[in-house]
Design an enzyme around this catalytic site. Structure first.
Site, PDB file in Angstrom:
ATOM      1  N   LYS A  88       0.831  -1.210   0.000  1.00 56.23           N
ATOM      2  CA  LYS A  88       0.000   0.000   0.000  1.00 56.23           C
ATOM      3  C   LYS A  88       0.864   1.258   0.000  1.00 56.23           C
ATOM      4  CE  LYS A  88      -3.844  -2.456   2.099  1.00 56.23           C
ATOM      5  NZ  LYS A  88      -4.417  -2.981   3.336  1.00 56.23           N
ATOM      6  N   GLN A 119      -4.941  -1.632   9.452  1.00 59.48           N
ATOM      7  CA  GLN A 119      -4.700  -2.949   8.856  1.00 59.48           C
ATOM      8  C   GLN A 119      -5.240  -4.056   9.770  1.00 59.48           C
ATOM      9  OE1 GLN A 119      -3.341  -3.640   5.757  1.00 59.48           O
ATOM     10  NE2 GLN A 119      -3.989  -5.722   6.212  1.00 59.48           N
ATOM     11  N   ASP A 134     -11.441   2.388   3.424  1.00 59.25           N
ATOM     12  CA  ASP A 134     -11.692   0.947   3.292  1.00 59.25           C
ATOM     13  C   ASP A 134     -13.177   0.674   3.048  1.00 59.25           C
ATOM     14  OD1 ASP A 134      -9.610  -0.866   3.223  1.00 59.25           O
ATOM     15  OD2 ASP A 134      -9.263  -0.812   5.378  1.00 59.25           O
TER      16      ASP A 134
END
Length: 284
Positions: A54, A98, A121
């Site tokens: 990422k 995460q 997200d």
């Protein structure tokens, strides 16, 4: 029939190129570049790899990237305080925590603390609710990426019988909402589903996200169906395989995603797309 491959790697690379071009245009217009903050708690090896990817993606498209690598014993209160600071930081358009988190942390509480307009997200109940109400704002990355992959085939989804295998909050449930928006008749299967083979064999479109290698047998696939395999499972010999029995399914489907190189690259590209969208439409 031999299926055509849906090349997620190439489609994602094209999307990243478009995002990088838009970031360059923003710079030329005197606008700030989008900012993404990534929070990693602990030293889970797979999570470390994902986070490294990422950060590399952010670098490639010219985003501001802030990394927070925290020890596994970080407290819930400390994490909430960090999220609050990032919520208030005008340079940050997206906040990513995460997953999975260490057992002592409440993932739901932390994800809900992220402001919905920085929830790149797409996991916040507000954003899932907007998707359910047909007013999507920031959409969950994997289902959003899959819709882009489906669009690349040129297939008309209206009226298709779609089966989603797996009912997780991250993929299965929002995927069903995306397919409903796309005009499909949607069935979601899960661990209590009776006769999975029967459901799959009637589907024009199958999205499999169960995390079980080879769960969906190739012979179950209807001739000419589209197969999207979200699963990524490492075998004892080191090979990565999906949740679908690929070799047989590829002889029956019209289109199929490979593993790796199908859905995974699109999930990452859609995270960037959501961050750019937040910068341009929610924060500028």
């Amino acid at each position: 029939m031999t299926a055509q491959l849906i090349d997620g790697k190439a489609i994602a690379a094209n999307l990243r190129q478009q995002i990088a071009q838009r970031v360059t245009e923003r710079r030329q217009q005197g606008l700030r570049v989008p900012g993404l903050a990534v929070i990693l708690v602990g030293t889970d090896p797979a999570s470390q790899v994902y986070v490294a990817h990422k950060r590399k993606d952010c670098e490639e498209v010219g985003f501001l990237s802030q990394a927070y690598d925290l020890p596994a014993e970080t407290s819930q209160d400390d994490l909430l305080a960090l999220i609050d600071r990032l919520n208030d930081d005008p340079a940050i358009d997206g906040i990513l925590v995460q997953l999975p988190l260490p057992a002592h942390l409440d993932a739901s509480l932390l994800l809900e603390r992220i402001h919905p307009d920085k929830d790149v997200d797409g996991f916040h109940p507000y954003n899932i609710g907007r998707l359910a109400q047909r007013m999507p704002l920031l959409r969950p990355c994997t289902p959003k990426g899959i819709m882009t992959l489906l669009a690349s085939t040129g297939a008309d989804l209206y009226g298709m019988d779609a089966v989603v295998v797996g009912a997780s909050n991250i993929v299965g449930r929002p995927m069903a909402l995306e397919l409903l928006l796309g005009g499909c008749t949607v069935t979601v299967t899960h661990r209590f589903t009776r006769d999975l083979a029967d459901h799959v064999s009637r589907a024009d479109l199958v999205v499999v996200a169960a995390g079980k290698p080879g769960l969906v047998k190739g012979e179950w696939i209807k001739e000419g169906a589209i197969v999207i395999d979200v699963g990524i499972n490492r075998q004892a010999d080191g090979r990565l395989v999906g949740d679908v029995e690929y070799e047989v399914a590829a002889q029956r489907a019209s289109w199929i995603t490979p593993v790796p190189g199908g859905v995974g690259p699109m999930t990452r590209a859609c995270l960037l797309e959501n961050t750019l969208h937040a910068a341009e439409h929610l924060h500028d």
